[in-house]
Enzyme design. Structure first.
Site, PDB file in Angstrom:
ATOM      1  N   ASN A 178     -96.051  73.765  74.838  1.00  0.00           N
ATOM      2  CA  ASN A 178     -96.790  72.750  74.074  1.00  0.00           C
ATOM      3  C   ASN A 178     -95.913  71.883  73.172  1.00  0.00           C
ATOM      4  O   ASN A 178     -96.235  70.726  72.931  1.00  0.00           O
ATOM      5  CB  ASN A 178     -97.943  73.394  73.290  1.00  0.00           C
ATOM      6  N   GLU A 275     -93.775  84.621  68.124  1.00  0.00           N
ATOM      7  CA  GLU A 275     -94.716  83.597  67.646  1.00  0.00           C
ATOM      8  C   GLU A 275     -95.803  83.487  68.699  1.00  0.00           C
ATOM      9  O   GLU A 275     -95.580  82.904  69.767  1.00  0.00           O
ATOM     10  CB  GLU A 275     -93.990  82.252  67.476  1.00  0.00           C
ATOM     11  N   CYS A 309    -101.025  76.340  68.757  1.00  0.00           N
ATOM     12  CA  CYS A 309    -101.289  77.756  68.476  1.00  0.00           C
ATOM     13  C   CYS A 309    -102.058  77.971  67.177  1.00  0.00           C
ATOM     14  O   CYS A 309    -102.893  78.854  67.075  1.00  0.00           O
ATOM     15  CB  CYS A 309     -99.976  78.509  68.419  1.00  0.00           C
ATOM     16  N   GLU A 489     -90.553  81.612  61.474  1.00  0.00           N
ATOM     17  CA  GLU A 489     -89.674  80.500  61.823  1.00  0.00           C
ATOM     18  C   GLU A 489     -89.799  79.464  60.724  1.00  0.00           C
ATOM     19  O   GLU A 489     -90.775  79.454  59.970  1.00  0.00           O
ATOM     20  CB  GLU A 489     -90.084  79.894  63.166  1.00  0.00           C
TER      21      GLU A 489
HETATM   22  P1  NAD Z   1     -96.789  82.264  78.142  1.00  0.00           P
HETATM   23  O1  NAD Z   1     -96.817  83.535  77.387  1.00  0.00           O
HETATM   24  O2  NAD Z   1     -97.479  82.196  79.445  1.00  0.00           O
HETATM   25  O3  NAD Z   1     -95.270  81.824  78.455  1.00  0.00           O
HETATM   26  C1  NAD Z   1     -94.343  81.608  77.423  1.00  0.00           C
HETATM   27  C2  NAD Z   1     -92.938  81.768  77.971  1.00  0.00           C
HETATM   28  O4  NAD Z   1     -92.734  83.114  78.372  1.00  0.00           O
HETATM   29  C3  NAD Z   1     -92.613  80.905  79.182  1.00  0.00           C
HETATM   30  O5  NAD Z   1     -91.306  80.398  79.024  1.00  0.00           O
HETATM   31  C4  NAD Z   1     -92.669  81.901  80.332  1.00  0.00           C
HETATM   32  O6  NAD Z   1     -91.855  81.543  81.425  1.00  0.00           O
HETATM   33  C5  NAD Z   1     -92.137  83.151  79.662  1.00  0.00           C
HETATM   34  N1  NAD Z   1     -92.515  84.421  80.278  1.00  0.00           N
HETATM   35  C6  NAD Z   1     -93.630  84.697  80.998  1.00  0.00           C
HETATM   36  N2  NAD Z   1     -93.617  85.994  81.365  1.00  0.00           N
HETATM   37  C7  NAD Z   1     -92.495  86.552  80.857  1.00  0.00           C
HETATM   38  C8  NAD Z   1     -91.934  87.865  80.868  1.00  0.00           C
HETATM   39  N3  NAD Z   1     -92.537  88.864  81.467  1.00  0.00           N
HETATM   40  N4  NAD Z   1     -90.769  88.062  80.211  1.00  0.00           N
HETATM   41  C9  NAD Z   1     -90.153  87.054  79.558  1.00  0.00           C
HETATM   42  N5  NAD Z   1     -90.628  85.794  79.527  1.00  0.00           N
HETATM   43  C10 NAD Z   1     -91.789  85.546  80.159  1.00  0.00           C
HETATM   44  O7  NAD Z   1     -97.342  81.156  77.147  1.00  0.00           O
HETATM   45  P2  NAD Z   1     -97.582  79.594  77.418  1.00  0.00           P
HETATM   46  O8  NAD Z   1     -98.770  79.446  78.320  1.00  0.00           O
HETATM   47  O9  NAD Z   1     -96.302  78.955  77.806  1.00  0.00           O
HETATM   48  O10 NAD Z   1     -97.944  79.074  75.949  1.00  0.00           O
HETATM   49  C11 NAD Z   1     -99.223  79.171  75.390  1.00  0.00           C
HETATM   50  C12 NAD Z   1     -99.281  80.304  74.390  1.00  0.00           C
HETATM   51  O11 NAD Z   1     -98.235  80.150  73.439  1.00  0.00           O
HETATM   52  C13 NAD Z   1    -100.566  80.312  73.594  1.00  0.00           C
HETATM   53  O12 NAD Z   1    -101.051  81.620  73.474  1.00  0.00           O
HETATM   54  C14 NAD Z   1    -100.128  79.787  72.222  1.00  0.00           C
HETATM   55  O13 NAD Z   1    -100.940  80.183  71.165  1.00  0.00           O
HETATM   56  C15 NAD Z   1     -98.754  80.328  72.132  1.00  0.00           C
HETATM   57  N6  NAD Z   1     -97.962  79.559  71.153  1.00  0.00           N
HETATM   58  C16 NAD Z   1     -97.649  80.134  69.948  1.00  0.00           C
HETATM   59  C17 NAD Z   1     -96.944  79.420  68.984  1.00  0.00           C
HETATM   60  C18 NAD Z   1     -96.594  80.030  67.647  1.00  0.00           C
HETATM   61  O14 NAD Z   1     -95.710  79.515  66.987  1.00  0.00           O
HETATM   62  N7  NAD Z   1     -97.246  81.095  67.210  1.00  0.00           N
HETATM   63  C19 NAD Z   1     -96.550  78.116  69.260  1.00  0.00           C
HETATM   64  C20 NAD Z   1     -96.877  77.569  70.483  1.00  0.00           C
HETATM   65  C21 NAD Z   1     -97.578  78.301  71.434  1.00  0.00           C
END
Ligand code: NAD
Length: 515
Positions: A178, A275, A309, A489
């Site tokens: 995002n 995060e 998020c 962060e």
């Molecule tokens: P996701 O968990 O599907 O993927 C995030 C990252 O993890 C990607 O780079 C993906 O390739 C990687 N990944 C997936 N499986 C993995 C594994 N088994 N081991 C290591 N890496 C792996 O999330 P998304 O769909 O990319 O993002 C949306 C989510 O992110 C939402 O839940 C949102 O709330 C959260 N988010 C949190 C923050 C925060 O600061 N708290 C900020 C932005 C987004």
């Protein structure tokens, strides 16, 4: 038109440059290799790959090769070798590199923002805002780097102790889609400031700008190997965080992935920052300035196509003003232009992917079945611009007749869906606002100072906004309570998560030994 970003330290500039997605997709940002190793772009070895799609148009930009174990090993080795010298630079010297990088980012804001839009489909002004915010963050850590220090403790009999704040080593960073450039910047800047080196894996959905950051760091004087990028899907991320020569993993993404990463890190007792997701409450009392509360609710739900998020998607409004609030909210949301994200007056761009759009639409369907009513939006919008015909554009959705136990109210959707709930008393709403597995953020609109303080004290969240929402001033820490994460962060607090303390004891007299 004025965009609602109160912490912009500069006025929003306009660009008349005619940059279409067509010209951009042929630019070297898309066609060049997308891994970054030892200070230059390289191609991953694969063998598997995935399609990179531009959300605004639904067109395929290219195939991106998944980094395999060898790619990850090479990147970690480069980071390990570079760590030996980078960690010996003084903080002041490291800070100069970061400050120079911040200046370069500002000078390249157009290129970075246009590429970010290509990757994400977010409106161009929002991308520009994100990128300039990252320049500020990197400059902030440039300033902080020279002040990283330990402590001194005078002990009895001429003895004393002191502490040294040392880097952790090689940090693995994994980002969500995002805020792609922001993920890379927020993680690498404090890590590098503390003397660590990094291997960063962006989300497979948005791979382009993390590599551009590598080139900027290189231009700013960062030695090759200090910041490396490996592209790939979840498997590449798993290889990275399971690697024994990674000392810390910093992750942004969903709770289930965060949990898997934490388990992978447990084997080697790695440091971890998570995060994660949220389902944050925004509470509006009847004494609030309702016009400001409406603006807050929009910031809390509909920026970045609702894909934020910390969004305050559970909007609790005191019963006596709920009707007035809803009318004002719809009136304002109706005027938000949904359109081609490259147009400066677009406020709502494309949803990141058909999969994400399907998740949002499923949740709206579930909400209706559970008894909620859609009072506004929720449908796909067909844009008159035929260029955007393949993109998915969702009208922001406002749900009423919601109850706390509905799935749409309990679960993170990650799309533009606002659930309106009403309440009668302060105690009641505090209990309901806290009734969540998440604890990322929360907000309150009230003119009552004492109530605002009571509310802040009672909320089980990492960030709380009083009379505003979703602002991220540089230097203010960000992170979650409960299942929303571990660590912080942004701000000086994040240095605690990229460094470790060595305690040194000096004896000033004879050894006092009972044996
Ligand atoms: P996701 O968990 O599907 O993927 C995030 C990252 O993890 C990607 O780079 C993906 O390739 C990687 N990944 C997936 N499986 C993995 C594994 N088994 N081991 C290591 N890496 C792996 O999330 P998304 O769909 O990319 O993002 C949306 C989510 O992110 C939402 O839940 C949102 O709330 C959260 N988010 C949190 C923050 C925060 O600061 N708290 C900020 C932005 C987004």
């Amino acid at each position: 038109m004025k965009h609602p970003r109160p912490f912009l330290a500069f006025s929003i500039r306009r660009y008349s440059k005619d940059v279409s997605e067509k010209t951009l997709s042929k630019s070297h940002q898309v066609t060049s290799p997308l891994n970054f190793l030892l200070g230059r772009r390289t191609e991953a070895k694969g063998p598997s790959s995935f399609h990179l799609i531009a959300p605004a148009t639904g067109t395929k930009l290219r195939d991106v090769v998944n980094s395999n174990e060898q790619d990850v090993n090479e990147a970690i080795l480069a980071a390990r070798n570079s760590y030996r010298s980078w960690s010996k630079w003084t903080g002041f010297e490291r800070g100069k590199v970061l400050k120079t990088a911040a200046d370069i980012i500002r000078s390249k804001v157009d290129d970075l923002a246009y590429t970010e839009v290509l990757d994400t489909g977010k409106p161009i002004w929002e991308a520009r805002y994100d990128i300039l915010g990252c320049a500020d963050t990197i400059e902030f850590y440039g300033g902080v780097a020279g002040r990283i220090k330990g402590d001194f403790m005078q002990l009895s009999g001429g003895s004393f102790a002191y502490t040294i704040r040392e880097p952790l080593g090689v940090v693995g960073g994994i980002g969500a889609w995002n805020f792609p450039f922001q993920m890379a910047a927020w993680k690498s800047a404090p890590a590098l400031a503390c003397g660590n080196t990094m291997v960063f894996k962006p989300s497979q959905v948005t791979p382009l700008t993390a590599v551009m950051l590598g080139e900027i760091y290189q231009q700013a004087g960062l030695p090759g190997g200090c910041y490396n990028v490996v592209q790939g899907e979840g498997e590449t991320g798993q290889i990275l965080c399971s690697h024994p020569d990674i000392d810390k993993v910093t992750f942004t993404g969903s709770v289930p992935t965060g949990s898997r990463i934490m388990a992978a890190c447990a084997k080697d007792i790695k440091h971890v920052t998570l995060e994660l997701g949220g389902k944050s409450p925004l509470v509006i009392f009847s004494d609030a300035d309702l016009d400001n509360a409406v603006k807050g609710a929009i910031l809390a739900n509909f920026s970045n196509q609702g894909q934020v998020c910390s969004n305050g998607t559970r909007v609790f409004v005191e019963e006596s003003v709920a009707g007035e609030f809803l009318a004002k909210l719809i009136d304002r949301v109706e005027k938000m232009k949904i359109g081609d994200p490259y147009q400066e007056d677009t406020l709502i761009g494309a949803t990141i992917s058909p999969q994400q759009a399907a998740i949002v639409e499923d949740y709206i369907g579930i909400a209706k079945k559970e008894g909620a009513t859609v009072v506004y939006g929720g449908e796909r919008v067909t844009l008159s611009d035929s260029n955007c015909a393949g993109g998915i554009y969702l009208r922001p959705c406002i749900l009423v007749n919601c109850t706390d136990n509905m799935r749409v109210v309990k679960e993170e959707i990650f799309g533009p869906v606002l659930s309106l709930l009403t309440f009668k008393s302060e105690d009641e709403v505090i209990a309901r606002a806290n009734d969540s597995q998440f604890g990322l953020a929360g907000g309150v609109f009230t003119r009552d100072l004492q109530r605002a303080h009571r509310f802040v004290a009672a909320m089980e969240v990492g960030s709380i906004y009083v009379n505003n929402y979703n602002v991220y001033p540089v230097g203010v820490p960000f992170g979650g309570y409960k299942k929303s994460g571990i660590g912080r962060e942004n701000g000086e607090d994040s240095l605690d998560y990229y460094s470790q303390i060595k305690s040194v004891y000096f004896e000033g007299g004879n050894v006092d030994c009972p044996y």
